[in-house]
Design an enzyme around this catalytic site. Sequence first.
Site, mmCIF file in Angstrom:
data_model
loop_
_atom_site.group_PDB
_atom_site.id
_atom_site.type_symbol
_atom_site.label_atom_id
_atom_site.label_comp_id
_atom_site.label_asym_id
_atom_site.label_seq_id
_atom_site.Cartn_x
_atom_site.Cartn_y
_atom_site.Cartn_z
ATOM 1 C CB CYS A 19 -1.028 -0.022 1.128
ATOM 2 S SG CYS A 19 -0.611 -0.970 2.580
ATOM 3 N NE ARG A 58 2.143 -9.072 5.517
ATOM 4 C CZ ARG A 58 0.826 -8.962 5.360
ATOM 5 N NH1 ARG A 58 0.014 -9.774 6.004
ATOM 6 N NH2 ARG A 58 0.324 -8.018 4.561
ATOM 7 C CD GLN A 83 -0.489 -8.546 0.108
ATOM 8 O OE1 GLN A 83 -0.019 -7.500 -0.330
ATOM 9 N NE2 GLN A 83 -1.074 -8.629 1.287
ATOM 10 C CG ASP A 135 -2.294 -5.376 -2.376
ATOM 11 O OD1 ASP A 135 -3.466 -5.212 -2.009
ATOM 12 O OD2 ASP A 135 -1.323 -4.867 -1.795
ATOM 13 C CG HIS A 195 -3.823 -0.135 -2.534
ATOM 14 N ND1 HIS A 195 -2.768 -0.958 -2.874
ATOM 15 C CD2 HIS A 195 -4.064 -0.350 -1.217
ATOM 16 C CE1 HIS A 195 -2.375 -1.624 -1.802
ATOM 17 N NE2 HIS A 195 -3.136 -1.277 -0.790
ATOM 18 C CE LYS A 237 -9.548 -7.165 8.917
ATOM 19 N NZ LYS A 237 -8.274 -7.903 8.858
ATOM 20 C CG HIS A 280 -5.809 -0.646 1.928
ATOM 21 N ND1 HIS A 280 -4.430 -0.561 2.018
ATOM 22 C CD2 HIS A 280 -6.290 0.516 2.446
ATOM 23 C CE1 HIS A 280 -4.102 0.599 2.564
ATOM 24 N NE2 HIS A 280 -5.213 1.266 2.835
#
Length: 669
Positions: free
Chosen positions: A360, A389, A407, A409, A411, A496, A542
């Site tokens: 992000c 991570r 991910q 992912d 945004h 979320k 997100h």
Amino acid sequence: MTQLLKISLPDGSVREVAPGTTPAEIAAAIGPGLAKAALAAKVDGEVRDLHRPLEADAQLALITVRDEADALELVRHDYAHILAEAVQSLFPGTQITFGPSTDDGFYYDFAPKDRPFTDEDLPAIEAEMRRIIAADKPLIRKEVDRETLIAQWRAAGETFKAEWAAELAGDEPLTVYHSGPENQPGSWYDMCRGPHLASTGKVDPQAFKLTRVSGAYWRGDQKNAMLSRIYGTGWLNKKQLDAHLTRLEEAAKRDHRRLAQEMDLFHLQPEAQGSVFWHPKGYIVWRALEAYMRRKLDAAGYREVKTPQLMDARQWEQSGHWGKYRENMFVVPDEVPNTDDDGPVLSGEADMMALKPMNCPAHVLIFRQGIKSYRDLPLRLAEFGCCHRNEAHGALHGIMRVRQFTQDDAHIFCRADQLVDEVKAFCDLLDGIYKDLGFEQYAIKLALRPEKRFGSDEMWDWSEQSLRDAVAQAGRATPEYGWEELDGEGAFYAPKLEFHLTDAIGRTWQCGTLQTDTVLPERLDASYVGEDGERHRPIMLHRAILGTFERFIGILIEHHAGRFPLWLAPVQAVVATIVSEADDYARAVVERLRAAGIRAELDLRNEKINYKVREHSLAKVPKLLVVGKREAEEGTVALRTLGEQAQAVLTLDEVVATLAKEATPPDMQ
């Protein structure tokens, strides 16, 4: 004259009772059936023991087995306490620590006196637990002065309990539960907030099973003492237990690690803890899934980007991740440091960098390049971003929980007036993808503000309500979609939406997520020029659908039991010969299949056809094309589909057309 308490019941009636009356007494006054069925009570929404006296006017609801979630939590808590009592009865000198309930059972951590516990100890412990249940010992709540209880724990040699009691916040008395009347033979107690059932006999002695023993560090810290953790599963009745054990057996058959070995998809090894070695066949699955997702995102108006793996610590500090998430990040110096006799010397955190744990902040930096107008919004930036991570070794699990992951992912930067439409569009996109991938059922949950968070209450009020409104307008805030609100489970910067898949054997997996964030655009100074010519902060959504490729592929393997739909299967067809005279024809069949875009392999080995069928079935090959002398002469093949006994004899043209159609990804059909 003592003033009576007004106790409001769920049917709208109000009963007036004397102070000190218990929910059990109210249940008995309503009727003997309810008195027998009642397990505990909800007093103003708080679950309490049936025999805990009422002290003020209250809303009262009695919990029975029909209230399954609350009832399961209660019985599993009881099973954990009964487990601890049984262990201390069988193994004197064992210290007790914690024993919570879990999603499907319970566990308890022990510090054994002589040796760690093993799975061989479990049958004897189960038998002792059933003896305690049969004794039907009352479970009695008692408040104890903190210092008195600490002294009691220390006198009993319970150093872990004494340590924990001394560190609990507040100065109010602590509560213990006695199994059996205090100071009588066979009495046992544990420190616990409760609640519990009325007695040990209220749980079903045939509805639990101890499952395994493992090691666990005291308070989860590897610097502390190693304990023995005993796991169990507990249910309301034996039928539920049997159904759960059947699910576990089926889950073991579907374990993605075992199937990956049989199908030659990937492997893991200690040289790269928490990272996956993808084999060619496994990476075919990855690429097919990635290509499908890329087509779906392109069609939905996303723009794909690629951002750096390493970013300066100052960037993570500005975003807020350095303070909230640093222990989960892999941190490295930004250059070869100076050294002295004691090793590297760094000048400070400004000289540090970190592998990104999420994408992000980098997407905000892309958004900030150039001036953005309100006409440019919504801007949807997508990335199949590789992140790292620092998960604990004990938390790693196959490809379901890893340290390096990718991910799906994205945004979305939008105006406040665009938020609801963007959330609705995301829900529609996610719905279609899940159904294409074989998941017809999923639940939507709204995770609300946590105790520790960024942003004002007004911001959180607006963000949470916006998500509620969007899901409602999308027609999905309904029981059909398992709509639920989860207090305190939002991210530190945003509420979320969570999307929980249900797989083929009834397990749920939280994969998709969407978060409404006004904090990060503020912290990283993202803005656009509004219609009024002034700078405004965008709303940042997100969102992910798969979550991570690694975990989602693991879920796909287990959901389909390795039998991927044809478009995802790494090997879609194998052409196997019965006799060597058919070898040339088999080669020609494979060439035709590959020319049609089908991933086909050739099996010319001098083995019996039944052996070949078994081997390719174990490898979960969806289609087996068997050819012999007759098929070579007639231009046909015998088509076998995985999991089916019958075979169909078709012309080669028919087979190629059939497989090519079935192998077409769902978004291209």
